[in-house]
Design an enzyme around this catalytic site. Structure first.
Site, mmCIF file in Angstrom:
data_model
loop_
_atom_site.group_PDB
_atom_site.id
_atom_site.type_symbol
_atom_site.label_atom_id
_atom_site.label_comp_id
_atom_site.label_asym_id
_atom_site.label_seq_id
_atom_site.Cartn_x
_atom_site.Cartn_y
_atom_site.Cartn_z
ATOM 1 C CD GLU A 1 -3.037 -1.345 2.129
ATOM 2 O OE1 GLU A 1 -3.924 -2.142 1.889
ATOM 3 O OE2 GLU A 1 -2.892 -0.621 3.191
ATOM 4 C CD GLU B 1 -4.376 -6.497 2.745
ATOM 5 O OE1 GLU B 1 -3.058 -6.807 2.805
ATOM 6 O OE2 GLU B 1 -4.835 -5.633 3.516
#
Length: 539
Positions: free
Chosen positions: A196, A314
């Site tokens: 991220e 994810e």
């Protein structure tokens, strides 16, 4: 008195029946050519790094589920993974960019993550001992897992401004770790770079051009470390939320064949504390919004990096550990299975669930290791849904009924997935096999005329549509006691639960005549396997 009591009970039962709507529709399946393909091992789940002190909304749902302290010897855990032919396991998460590896020139104490004011996500850096890495790999080997390991992509960088990190990646610790892994003969399917850090980032972000320079460095490390291996592990990046400009820049600057897989994260249900989670899950229009992201990533890869494939790296539905009493219950399977099927239509090769265990969204309960409903949904998908995604044309079917079709897993024929989000409407469906590729359904025609034309141009399963002896398999999923927030899932009316030895239960289908109408009750899910369906594209 008994007569009137019975009479009123009869009337009340009639009113319940009348309150439930029944709608009829048609599905036309095109098995001539798949519209997309997934990897044969599509189901993936994450083992995260969060310690037991990770809390959200005054609730701490992680316990001992971290890669550093998960009980890898628990028989329920082993058998849960072994139940899949080859389950993909991703080791990664928010803290992976603070993990140091106790190998090579590493100096200092090797300690787990600790709460730290001012630290990224409120935690200190943590350390992975090679003895623990050995234990993890013994578990992976025993369970036949395909492993994706997320590397620390912030090591060596510095924070330029709040949330923005600059400088070159210090690859020495990661290189030593990869070389140790190779020397031990551990099988790693793919190495993922960072978590991220793309776009605006979550907690931290890195500029796309700098990131591209670093993945080129990692590509060289992988190639040099695996000189005697073919195929070499995949390089997976960036493992973040989709940002078209950032993702395009990464592919353009890094160049051909550097990044093999573009991974993105998706938490389309919002924060786990949202009181409207169930309402969102049961809203077909809300669920369909995710298709915009899937399509945008597919188009970006097609334009800027056609050598790469796309994965959902994810996804837990609701972020911040998931929704308490939602993410681990039956209702979440409406979201989860719909996500699996929708993503597959947009050329997603692998879908990684957050998590295998830990948080509120774990496939397994974090303390008992007993499967939650989504575990059984994932296992049914793995056993029934093949890699070929088929086109489904819907006729007279409202959006609350979600419909998907795949080639069957490992066998001839096709498998349908039906998800009924309506709480009051059941559906009766005819399933047809398109026989004329130029046939186009015109839903505006009168129903009688339309159905007559439909029967002339398509059939139930192919050329043997009149064979009354053929059957289909049905796997009907419902919640215990009709409560969609139940943690017990029923298969054809029987609770799904582990055996006394901790083995997963047998999935026993109901066998139904192939030419009978399909029925699906409100707030339920059904897999239907048609072994005799004529689908040339699935052979």
């Amino acid at each position: 008195m008994e007569f009137w009591t019975s009479f009123f009970l009869y009337l009340s039962s009639i009113s319940v029946i009348l309150a439930q709507n029944v709608e009829e529709g048609h599905l036309v399946i095109n098995g001539s050519l798949p519209i997309a393909h997934t990897d044969s091992n599509y189901i993936c789940a994450t083992i995260d790094w969060w310690p037991n002190t990770k809390c959200d909304y005054h609730h701490c749902p992680w316990g001992s589920s971290s890669a550093l302290n998960l009980d890898l010897s628990h028989p329920f855990l082993t058998k849960a993974v072994q139940a899949f032919k080859c389950m993909r396991i991703r080791v990664g998460g928010s803290l992976q960019d603070q993990v140091l590896y106790n190998i090579g020139n590493f100096t200092g104490s090797c300690h787990p993550f600790k709460k730290m004011k001012g630290g990224l996500f409120g935690f200190s850096k943590g350390c992975l001992n090679m003895s623990r890495w050995d234990e993890l790999n013994q578990f992976f080997n025993k369970t036949r897992a395909l492993v994706t390991f997320g590397l620390n992509a912030l090591h060596g960088r510095h924070q330029v401004t709040k949330g923005v990190w600059g400088g070159d990646w210090n690859y020495n610790n990661a290189r030593d770790f990869i070389k140790y892994t190779v020397s031990k003969g551990y099988q790693i399917d793919s190495w993922e770079f960072g978590n991220e850090l793309s776009g605006k980032g979550i907690g931290a972000m890195v500029d796309a051009e700098q990131y591209a320079s670093d993945v080129i460095e990692l590509r060289g490390i992988i190639d040099n470390s695996y000189t005697k291996f073919q195929p070499k592990p995949l390089l997976v990046a960036p493992g973040g939320f989709f940002d078209k400009q950032w993702f395009s820049k990464l592919l353009q600057v890094s160049g051909s064949e550097i990044v093999n897989v573009m991974t993105h994260h998706i938490y389309n249900l919002g924060p786990g504390v949202d009181p409207n989670l169930v309402k969102k899950i049961l809203d077909p229009h809300f669920l369909s919004r995710a298709s915009v992201t899937f399509n945008a990533l597919h188009e970006t890869i097609k334009t800027d990096g056609p050598w790469a494939s796309s994965w959902v790296g994810e996804s837990g539905g609701a972020y911040n550990s998931g929704g308490l009493h939602v993410s681990d219950t039956f209702v979440n399977s409406f979201w989860y299975l719909d996500q699996l099927a929708m993503a597959a239509k947009y050329h997603t090769k692998v879908y990684c669930r957050q998590t295998l265990i830990g948080g509120n969204y774990g496939l397994l309960n974090r303390t008992t290791f007993i499967p939650n409903p989504d575990y059984y949904s994932a296992l049914l998908w793995d056993r029934l849904m093949g890699s070929g995604v088929l086109d489904v044309e819907r006729v007279n079917i409202p959006p609350h009924l979600r419909t998907y079709a795949h080639c069957s897993k490992g066998k001839r024929g096709i498998t349908l997935l039906l998800i009924n989000l309506s709480n009051q409407t059941s559906f009766k469906l005819d399933v047809h096999n398109i026989m004329n590729m130029n046939f186009h359904i015109k839903t505006s025609r009168k129903k009688a005329s339309f159905v007559d034309d439909l029967k002339k141009t398509v059939s139930w399963i192919g050329s043997k549509s009149t064979d009354e002896n053929l059957t289909r398999e049905e796997y009907h999923l419902t919640p215990q006691h009709g409560d969609i927030t139940s943690k017990t899932m029923l298969l054809n009316g029987a609770p799904l639960k582990l055996t006394e030895n901790g083995d997963t239960p047998c999935f026993k289908p109901n066998f139904v005549k192939v030419d009978s109408k399909i029925s699906i009750a409100p707030l339920s899910i059904k897999f239907l396997k048609f072994p005799n369906f004529d689908a040339p594209g699935c052979s």
